[in-house]
Design a protein around this motif. Structure first.
Motif, PDB file in Angstrom:
ATOM      1  N   GLY A  16      33.638  55.993  55.869  1.00  0.00           N
ATOM      2  CA  GLY A  16      32.526  56.582  56.595  1.00  0.00           C
ATOM      3  C   GLY A  16      31.975  57.856  56.003  1.00  0.00           C
ATOM      4  N   PHE A  17      32.516  58.332  54.890  1.00  0.00           N
ATOM      5  CA  PHE A  17      32.039  59.540  54.232  1.00  0.00           C
ATOM      6  C   PHE A  17      31.109  59.113  53.095  1.00  0.00           C
ATOM      7  CE2 PHE A  17      33.415  63.438  51.527  1.00  0.00           C
ATOM      8  CZ  PHE A  17      32.224  64.070  51.821  1.00  0.00           C
ATOM      9  N   LEU A  18      29.864  59.537  53.162  1.00  0.00           N
ATOM     10  CA  LEU A  18      28.836  59.092  52.234  1.00  0.00           C
ATOM     11  C   LEU A  18      29.270  59.253  50.776  1.00  0.00           C
ATOM     12  CD1 LEU A  18      25.904  58.021  52.010  1.00  0.00           C
ATOM     13  CD2 LEU A  18      25.168  60.419  51.887  1.00  0.00           C
ATOM     14  N   GLY A  19      29.194  58.169  50.023  1.00  0.00           N
ATOM     15  CA  GLY A  19      29.532  58.199  48.610  1.00  0.00           C
ATOM     16  C   GLY A  19      31.010  58.083  48.304  1.00  0.00           C
ATOM     17  N   GLN A  20      31.854  58.134  49.356  1.00  0.00           N
ATOM     18  CA  GLN A  20      33.299  58.084  49.152  1.00  0.00           C
ATOM     19  C   GLN A  20      33.951  56.981  49.985  1.00  0.00           C
ATOM     20  OE1 GLN A  20      34.821  60.191  46.950  1.00  0.00           O
ATOM     21  NE2 GLN A  20      32.847  61.083  46.473  1.00  0.00           N
ATOM     22  N   ASP A  21      33.166  56.119  50.577  1.00  0.00           N
ATOM     23  CA  ASP A  21      33.680  55.118  51.501  1.00  0.00           C
ATOM     24  C   ASP A  21      34.702  54.209  50.828  1.00  0.00           C
ATOM     25  OD1 ASP A  21      33.746  53.778  54.009  1.00  0.00           O
ATOM     26  OD2 ASP A  21      32.500  52.198  53.175  1.00  0.00           O
ATOM     27  N   GLY A  22      35.898  54.140  51.409  1.00  0.00           N
ATOM     28  CA  GLY A  22      36.939  53.273  50.895  1.00  0.00           C
ATOM     29  C   GLY A  22      37.833  53.885  49.840  1.00  0.00           C
ATOM     30  N   ARG A  23      37.557  55.114  49.436  1.00  0.00           N
ATOM     31  CA  ARG A  23      38.406  55.769  48.429  1.00  0.00           C
ATOM     32  C   ARG A  23      39.714  56.242  49.057  1.00  0.00           C
ATOM     33  NH1 ARG A  23      36.790  60.456  44.891  1.00  0.00           N
ATOM     34  NH2 ARG A  23      38.603  59.682  43.755  1.00  0.00           N
ATOM     35  N   ALA A  71      43.677  60.911  49.561  1.00  0.00           N
ATOM     36  CA  ALA A  71      44.272  61.929  48.706  1.00  0.00           C
ATOM     37  C   ALA A  71      43.431  62.181  47.464  1.00  0.00           C
ATOM     38  CB  ALA A  71      45.690  61.523  48.310  1.00  0.00           C
ATOM     39  N   ALA A  72      42.799  61.133  46.948  1.00  0.00           N
ATOM     40  CA  ALA A  72      41.981  61.280  45.742  1.00  0.00           C
ATOM     41  C   ALA A  72      40.742  62.117  46.016  1.00  0.00           C
ATOM     42  CB  ALA A  72      41.586  59.907  45.212  1.00  0.00           C
ATOM     43  N   ILE A  73      40.143  61.952  47.194  1.00  0.00           N
ATOM     44  CA  ILE A  73      38.981  62.769  47.551  1.00  0.00           C
ATOM     45  C   ILE A  73      39.371  64.237  47.584  1.00  0.00           C
ATOM     46  CG2 ILE A  73      37.267  63.258  49.330  1.00  0.00           C
ATOM     47  CD1 ILE A  73      37.491  60.329  50.197  1.00  0.00           C
ATOM     48  N   ALA A  74      40.491  64.538  48.214  1.00  0.00           N
ATOM     49  CA  ALA A  74      40.946  65.925  48.295  1.00  0.00           C
ATOM     50  C   ALA A  74      41.303  66.472  46.911  1.00  0.00           C
ATOM     51  CB  ALA A  74      42.149  66.029  49.237  1.00  0.00           C
ATOM     52  N   ALA A  75      41.951  65.656  46.090  1.00  0.00           N
ATOM     53  CA  ALA A  75      42.341  66.098  44.748  1.00  0.00           C
ATOM     54  C   ALA A  75      41.115  66.382  43.889  1.00  0.00           C
ATOM     55  CB  ALA A  75      43.226  65.050  44.086  1.00  0.00           C
ATOM     56  N   ASP A  76      40.100  65.532  43.975  1.00  0.00           N
ATOM     57  CA  ASP A  76      38.871  65.772  43.226  1.00  0.00           C
ATOM     58  C   ASP A  76      38.197  67.049  43.687  1.00  0.00           C
ATOM     59  OD1 ASP A  76      39.258  63.509  41.763  1.00  0.00           O
ATOM     60  OD2 ASP A  76      37.668  62.332  42.706  1.00  0.00           O
ATOM     61  N   GLY A  77      38.179  67.258  45.005  1.00  0.00           N
ATOM     62  CA  GLY A  77      37.571  68.472  45.533  1.00  0.00           C
ATOM     63  C   GLY A  77      38.262  69.724  45.028  1.00  0.00           C
ATOM     64  N   ARG A  78      39.584  69.676  44.983  1.00  0.00           N
ATOM     65  CA  ARG A  78      40.322  70.836  44.475  1.00  0.00           C
ATOM     66  C   ARG A  78      40.051  71.053  42.986  1.00  0.00           C
ATOM     67  NH1 ARG A  78      46.896  72.098  44.719  1.00  0.00           N
ATOM     68  NH2 ARG A  78      46.834  73.793  43.187  1.00  0.00           N
ATOM     69  N   ALA A  79      40.047  69.975  42.209  1.00  0.00           N
ATOM     70  CA  ALA A  79      39.804  70.109  40.772  1.00  0.00           C
ATOM     71  C   ALA A  79      38.427  70.705  40.497  1.00  0.00           C
ATOM     72  CB  ALA A  79      39.937  68.743  40.091  1.00  0.00           C
ATOM     73  N   GLN A  80      37.436  70.265  41.257  1.00  0.00           N
ATOM     74  CA  GLN A  80      36.089  70.799  41.072  1.00  0.00           C
ATOM     75  C   GLN A  80      36.016  72.262  41.493  1.00  0.00           C
ATOM     76  OE1 GLN A  80      33.682  68.035  43.290  1.00  0.00           O
ATOM     77  NE2 GLN A  80      34.198  66.330  41.931  1.00  0.00           N
ATOM     78  N   ALA A  92      33.804  63.560  57.076  1.00  0.00           N
ATOM     79  CA  ALA A  92      32.408  63.975  56.945  1.00  0.00           C
ATOM     80  C   ALA A  92      32.104  65.197  57.802  1.00  0.00           C
ATOM     81  CB  ALA A  92      31.485  62.817  57.321  1.00  0.00           C
ATOM     82  N   LEU A  93      32.621  65.216  59.027  1.00  0.00           N
ATOM     83  CA  LEU A  93      32.388  66.358  59.903  1.00  0.00           C
ATOM     84  C   LEU A  93      33.111  67.606  59.388  1.00  0.00           C
ATOM     85  CD1 LEU A  93      32.672  64.587  63.371  1.00  0.00           C
ATOM     86  CD2 LEU A  93      30.591  65.501  62.317  1.00  0.00           C
ATOM     87  N   ALA A  94      34.287  67.422  58.810  1.00  0.00           N
ATOM     88  CA  ALA A  94      35.020  68.558  58.247  1.00  0.00           C
ATOM     89  C   ALA A  94      34.249  69.183  57.092  1.00  0.00           C
ATOM     90  CB  ALA A  94      36.403  68.108  57.783  1.00  0.00           C
ATOM     91  N   VAL A  95      33.669  68.336  56.243  1.00  0.00           N
ATOM     92  CA  VAL A  95      32.884  68.836  55.121  1.00  0.00           C
ATOM     93  C   VAL A  95      31.655  69.602  55.624  1.00  0.00           C
ATOM     94  CG1 VAL A  95      31.436  68.121  53.177  1.00  0.00           C
ATOM     95  CG2 VAL A  95      33.709  67.129  53.479  1.00  0.00           C
ATOM     96  N   ALA A  96      30.978  69.060  56.636  1.00  0.00           N
ATOM     97  CA  ALA A  96      29.822  69.759  57.202  1.00  0.00           C
ATOM     98  C   ALA A  96      30.236  71.104  57.795  1.00  0.00           C
ATOM     99  CB  ALA A  96      29.162  68.879  58.263  1.00  0.00           C
ATOM    100  N   ASP A  97      31.332  71.101  58.526  1.00  0.00           N
ATOM    101  CA  ASP A  97      31.844  72.344  59.111  1.00  0.00           C
ATOM    102  C   ASP A  97      32.169  73.375  58.028  1.00  0.00           C
ATOM    103  OD1 ASP A  97      31.696  71.786  61.789  1.00  0.00           O
ATOM    104  OD2 ASP A  97      33.836  72.016  62.163  1.00  0.00           O
TER     105      ASP A  97
END
Length: 303
Positions: free
Chosen positions: A49-56, A59-68, A277-282
């Motif tokens: 349900g997170f735009l562009g990341q659906d089904g990922r 942990a990988a989403i969080a890891a990518d965010g930290r790396a960036q 998605a709501l956490a990212v917006a917040d």
């Protein structure tokens, strides 16, 4: 003892904290992220349900965010639990469990929450795998199959009335509450089966074992958990709280400012319900709010 000083200290390195820190880093502010490594959705394999990341993988989403985030030179990351926060010298002093201390002009609390599940054998072991709390995050993957709702209170009516859009629903009352005549009618209209026999345990994939010896096979189960703060810092600082349907959360204004000037809160720690998605917006709002307060002054949320 020397204390490192930062423009903003972000407590929590999950989706909300990462996003808040990214906004601040892009404003070239000196940012410290303190993370205890307790992402709320660490039990879930995938995020939906997170735009562009659906089904990922979550942990990988969080890891990518930290790396960036860590590509920005003004950011420092410290692993550990922040155990104490006090207002001091026009900012805030944060102390970690290992005794190290840091000073920040602003503070962003992205500390998350802890889910307390019913004390039912086999339930906690399946949390995030075949036992869930959010239909929007996990309902589609059940392929319109057999869905159970384990009642914890009358709040479970909400799940029971929503979930027929995702499958065939059985509401296991388990003595948590008894629907009144109007509620029974609404459940019937939605095609929900009601099971009043108490639940003994959960086994297999998500089989509900009843105390009369029956075993009702389900493809997935939903339960309303009780939420508790993932950190004592908001209480220590005197942040005002709000009572939500599943527990307390930090009261904030539109830019995620708490009732304590200079303290911002975001993500599950600062909303009644949440998802990635709501956490990212917040986190975006908290990071922008904290940054602008450094320029225009910190204001506490209106009473």
């Amino acid at each position: 003892m020397d204390i490192d000083e930062f423009d903003v200290i972000v407590i929590g390195g999950s989706y909300a904290g990462l996003t808040a820190a990214t906004q601040l880093a892009r404003a070239r502010r000196r940012v410290l992220v303190v993370d205890a490594g307790q992402r709320r959705n660490r039990y879930a394999r995938h995020s939906h349900g997170f735009l562009g990341q659906d089904g990922r993988e979550a942990a990988a989403i969080a890891a990518d965010g930290r790396a960036q985030l860590m590509k920005y030179p003004t950011v420092r990351w410290v692993e550990g639990a922040a155990t104490q926060a006090v207002a001091q010298d026009g900012g805030f002093r944060i102390t970690l469990a290992n005794g190290s201390a840091f000073q920040g002009r602003r503070l962003v609390l992205a500390t998350g929450v802890v889910d307390q599940l019913p004390a039912l054998p086999g339930l906690a072991e399946r949390w995030g795998d075949t036992v869930f709390h959010c239909p929007y995050c996990h309902g589609y993957e059940l392929e319109q199959g057999r869905i159970g709702v384990l009642a914890t209170s009358a709040l479970s009516m909400h799940h029971s009335l929503m979930l027929p859009d995702w499958g065939t629903v059985t509401l296991f009352l388990n003595g948590a509450f008894e629907p009144d005549a109007e509620q029974l009618d609404r459940l019937a209209q939605r095609g929900v089966t009601i099971e009043r026999t108490p639940v003994r345990a959960i086994s297999g994939r998500s089989t509900v074992e009843l105390r009369d010896g029956r075993a009702v096979e389900m493809d997935g189960l939903f339960v309303v958990s009780r939420l508790y703060s993932g950190s004592p810092l908001a209480d220590q600082l005197g942040c005002e709280m709000e009572e939500g349907p599943m527990g307390q959360y930090v009261r904030t204004d539109m830019v995620k400012a708490s009732s304590v000037a200079g303290v911002y809160a975001c993500g599950d720690a600062a909303r009644a319900t949440g998802n990635v998605a709501l956490a990212v917006a917040d986190g975006t709002m908290a990071g922008v709010g904290a940054h602008q307060s450094l320029i225009f002054g910190a204001f506490a949320a209106a009473a």
